[in-house]
Design a protein around this motif. Structure first.
Motif, PDB file in Angstrom:
ATOM      1  N   LEU A   1       0.440  -1.584   0.551  1.00  0.00           N
ATOM      2  CA  LEU A   1       0.101  -0.099   0.267  1.00  0.00           C
ATOM      3  C   LEU A   1       1.111   1.242   0.212  1.00  0.00           C
ATOM      4  O   LEU A   1       0.211   2.105  -0.425  1.00  0.00           O
ATOM      5  N   SER A   2       2.481   0.951   0.242  1.00  0.00           N
ATOM      6  CA  SER A   2       3.414   2.602   0.105  1.00  0.00           C
ATOM      7  C   SER A   2       3.542   2.721  -1.102  1.00  0.00           C
ATOM      8  O   SER A   2       3.759   3.583  -1.447  1.00  0.00           O
ATOM      9  N   THR A   3       3.328   1.471  -2.593  1.00  0.00           N
ATOM     10  CA  THR A   3       4.114   2.086  -2.981  1.00  0.00           C
ATOM     11  C   THR A   3       2.825   2.967  -3.846  1.00  0.00           C
ATOM     12  O   THR A   3       2.092   3.151  -4.468  1.00  0.00           O
ATOM     13  N   PRO A   4       3.503   4.203  -4.457  1.00  0.00           N
ATOM     14  CA  PRO A   4       2.074   5.657  -4.918  1.00  0.00           C
ATOM     15  C   PRO A   4       1.513   4.786  -6.449  1.00  0.00           C
ATOM     16  O   PRO A   4       2.665   4.194  -7.538  1.00  0.00           O
ATOM     17  N   ARG A   5       0.664   5.927  -6.344  1.00  0.00           N
ATOM     18  CA  ARG A   5      -0.513   5.462  -7.884  1.00  0.00           C
ATOM     19  C   ARG A   5       0.289   5.305  -8.988  1.00  0.00           C
ATOM     20  O   ARG A   5       0.469   4.613 -10.284  1.00  0.00           O
ATOM     21  N   GLU A   6       1.452   6.250  -9.159  1.00  0.00           N
ATOM     22  CA  GLU A   6       2.239   6.163 -10.570  1.00  0.00           C
ATOM     23  C   GLU A   6       3.026   5.336 -10.628  1.00  0.00           C
ATOM     24  O   GLU A   6       2.928   4.768 -11.612  1.00  0.00           O
ATOM     25  N   VAL A   7       3.673   5.056  -9.578  1.00  0.00           N
ATOM     26  CA  VAL A   7       4.678   3.133  -9.825  1.00  0.00           C
ATOM     27  C   VAL A   7       3.752   2.541 -10.200  1.00  0.00           C
ATOM     28  O   VAL A   7       4.060   1.158 -10.446  1.00  0.00           O
ATOM     29  N   ILE A   8       2.539   2.326  -9.578  1.00  0.00           N
ATOM     30  CA  ILE A   8       2.007   1.626  -9.547  1.00  0.00           C
ATOM     31  C   ILE A   8       1.515   1.012 -11.545  1.00  0.00           C
ATOM     32  O   ILE A   8       1.467   0.148 -12.032  1.00  0.00           O
ATOM     33  N   ARG A   9       0.885   1.936 -12.147  1.00  0.00           N
ATOM     34  CA  ARG A   9       0.681   2.434 -13.173  1.00  0.00           C
ATOM     35  C   ARG A   9       1.636   1.722 -13.920  1.00  0.00           C
ATOM     36  O   ARG A   9       1.366   1.244 -14.888  1.00  0.00           O
ATOM     37  N   ARG A  10       3.320   1.627 -13.314  1.00  0.00           N
ATOM     38  CA  ARG A  10       4.506   1.539 -14.399  1.00  0.00           C
ATOM     39  C   ARG A  10       4.415   0.337 -14.301  1.00  0.00           C
ATOM     40  O   ARG A  10       5.128  -0.714 -14.765  1.00  0.00           O
ATOM     41  N   LEU A  11       4.335   0.058 -12.805  1.00  0.00           N
ATOM     42  CA  LEU A  11       4.647  -1.855 -12.389  1.00  0.00           C
ATOM     43  C   LEU A  11       3.217  -2.702 -13.071  1.00  0.00           C
ATOM     44  O   LEU A  11       4.550  -3.665 -13.801  1.00  0.00           O
ATOM     45  N   LEU A  12       1.584  -2.344 -14.016  1.00  0.00           N
ATOM     46  CA  LEU A  12       1.096  -2.804 -14.387  1.00  0.00           C
ATOM     47  C   LEU A  12       1.250  -2.695 -15.978  1.00  0.00           C
ATOM     48  O   LEU A  12       1.390  -3.536 -16.363  1.00  0.00           O
ATOM     49  N   GLU A  13       1.864  -1.940 -16.650  1.00  0.00           N
ATOM     50  CA  GLU A  13       2.527  -1.901 -18.176  1.00  0.00           C
ATOM     51  C   GLU A  13       3.837  -2.770 -17.461  1.00  0.00           C
ATOM     52  O   GLU A  13       3.332  -3.973 -19.281  1.00  0.00           O
ATOM     53  N   ASP A  14       4.768  -2.760 -16.567  1.00  0.00           N
ATOM     54  CA  ASP A  14       5.583  -3.628 -17.274  1.00  0.00           C
ATOM     55  C   ASP A  14       5.592  -5.211 -17.026  1.00  0.00           C
ATOM     56  O   ASP A  14       5.516  -5.772 -17.951  1.00  0.00           O
ATOM     57  N   ILE A  15       4.379  -5.700 -16.510  1.00  0.00           N
ATOM     58  CA  ILE A  15       3.865  -7.105 -15.944  1.00  0.00           C
ATOM     59  C   ILE A  15       3.018  -7.164 -17.594  1.00  0.00           C
ATOM     60  O   ILE A  15       3.409  -8.077 -17.597  1.00  0.00           O
ATOM     61  N   ALA A  16       2.320  -6.213 -18.109  1.00  0.00           N
ATOM     62  CA  ALA A  16       1.855  -6.652 -19.082  1.00  0.00           C
ATOM     63  C   ALA A  16       2.446  -7.073 -20.391  1.00  0.00           C
ATOM     64  O   ALA A  16       2.514  -7.593 -21.169  1.00  0.00           O
ATOM     65  N   VAL A  17       3.498  -6.032 -20.644  1.00  0.00           N
ATOM     66  CA  VAL A  17       4.190  -6.439 -21.628  1.00  0.00           C
ATOM     67  C   VAL A  17       5.423  -7.607 -21.296  1.00  0.00           C
ATOM     68  O   VAL A  17       5.106  -8.229 -22.388  1.00  0.00           O
ATOM     69  N   LEU A  18       5.203  -8.277 -20.200  1.00  0.00           N
ATOM     70  CA  LEU A  18       5.732  -9.727 -20.169  1.00  0.00           C
ATOM     71  C   LEU A  18       4.550 -10.671 -20.106  1.00  0.00           C
ATOM     72  O   LEU A  18       5.283 -11.483 -21.107  1.00  0.00           O
ATOM     73  N   MET A  19       3.655 -10.625 -19.828  1.00  0.00           N
ATOM     74  CA  MET A  19       2.766 -11.711 -19.749  1.00  0.00           C
ATOM     75  C   MET A  19       2.550 -11.761 -22.023  1.00  0.00           C
ATOM     76  O   MET A  19       1.877 -12.685 -21.988  1.00  0.00           O
ATOM     77  N   VAL A  20       2.337 -10.212 -22.630  1.00  0.00           N
ATOM     78  CA  VAL A  20       2.161 -10.056 -23.788  1.00  0.00           C
ATOM     79  C   VAL A  20       3.193 -11.619 -24.706  1.00  0.00           C
ATOM     80  O   VAL A  20       2.469 -12.272 -25.539  1.00  0.00           O
ATOM     81  N   TYR A  21       4.030 -11.227 -23.816  1.00  0.00           N
ATOM     82  CA  TYR A  21       5.239 -12.272 -24.879  1.00  0.00           C
ATOM     83  C   TYR A  21       4.851 -13.617 -24.337  1.00  0.00           C
ATOM     84  O   TYR A  21       4.874 -14.487 -25.190  1.00  0.00           O
ATOM     85  N   GLU A  22       4.686 -13.998 -23.469  1.00  0.00           N
ATOM     86  CA  GLU A  22       4.103 -15.174 -22.484  1.00  0.00           C
ATOM     87  C   GLU A  22       3.013 -16.147 -23.871  1.00  0.00           C
ATOM     88  O   GLU A  22       2.665 -17.017 -24.517  1.00  0.00           O
ATOM     89  N   ALA A  23       1.684 -14.778 -23.485  1.00  0.00           N
ATOM     90  CA  ALA A  23       0.338 -15.006 -24.902  1.00  0.00           C
ATOM     91  C   ALA A  23       1.203 -15.303 -26.060  1.00  0.00           C
ATOM     92  O   ALA A  23      -0.340 -16.225 -26.027  1.00  0.00           O
ATOM     93  N   LEU A  24       1.425 -14.698 -26.254  1.00  0.00           N
ATOM     94  CA  LEU A  24       1.557 -14.459 -28.229  1.00  0.00           C
ATOM     95  C   LEU A  24       2.171 -15.467 -28.327  1.00  0.00           C
ATOM     96  O   LEU A  24       3.524 -15.862 -29.624  1.00  0.00           O
ATOM     97  N   GLN A  25       2.971 -16.292 -27.328  1.00  0.00           N
ATOM     98  CA  GLN A  25       4.537 -17.222 -27.742  1.00  0.00           C
ATOM     99  C   GLN A  25       4.082 -17.871 -29.127  1.00  0.00           C
ATOM    100  O   GLN A  25       5.332 -18.541 -29.835  1.00  0.00           O
TER     101      GLN A  25
END
Length: 204
Positions: free
Chosen positions: A20-44
């Protein structure tokens, strides 16, 4: 088909979002980063197609993904940062949008906005950070599948086992990717330990 992607970097980024201490703008970037890695998996297993291009030696044929055959569909609101990450992987893919509201009393979901491109023959990836009861994804899949895509998959940061089971029974051909299948749902339909209300955490 359900795949839990327990890569250490994905787990690390997920648990930074839980904090909960993670700032909102950091959460957005983390979601983007995770999505990048997951798209690679989903489209392998996506098919490659030969295309002629100009290189320093002249014209040669090389393999490419047909980006225009992929459609990303975020669930509003919380899926928007995931779309930013997905489009970093395939910037020429199309995007559609579905807004779904869950009734907090009945826990039933209802589509109140849908804007989709032509999905016939397309590979559709639905983006939503959390899969709880499964009601939202069921509504999204019902909306998407009537447009006759070639295949559907969904990317979720976390899931509840109850929601995963519900989707698997309703759409056994659907491919579901997640970083973590958490413990359970509580009596209000929230994931435990979960992430809290992701939309509120992202957009106040």
């Amino acid at each position: 088909m359900v795949r839990e992607l327990r890569h250490p970097i994905l787990v690390h980024k997920l648990n930074r979002i839980r904090d909960l201490s993670t700032p909102r703008e950091v959460i957005r970037r983390l979601l983007e980063d995770i999505a990048v890695l997951m798209v690679y998996e989903a489209l392998q297993e996506v098919e490659l197609h030969r295309r002629e291009i100009e290189i320093w030696l002249g014209k040669r044929e090389f393999d490419f993904v047909r980006e225009e055959d992929v459609v990303f569909v975020p669930i509003l609101r919380a899926g928007v940062p995931m779309l930013e990450g997905a489009l970093r992987v395939l910037p020429n893919a199309s995007s559609g949008f579905i807004a779904i509201k869950r009734d907090e009393e009945t826990l039933e979901s209802k589509v109140f906005y849908s804007r989709l491109p032509d999905l016939e023959g397309m590979r559709v990836l639905i983006l939503d950070p959390m899969l709880a009861t499964g009601g939202t994804l069921l509504k999204a899949l019902s909306e998407v599948k009537r447009h006759k895509p070639t295949s559907t998959a969904s990317l979720h940061i976390i899931c509840a086992p109850e929601g995963v089971e519900r989707i698997d029974k309703a759409y056994p051909e659907h491919r579901l990717y997640t970083v973590s299948i958490d413990e359970r749902l509580n009596d209000k339909g929230y994931i435990v330990p979960g992430l809290g209300d992701m939309g509120d955490r992202l957009f106040s």
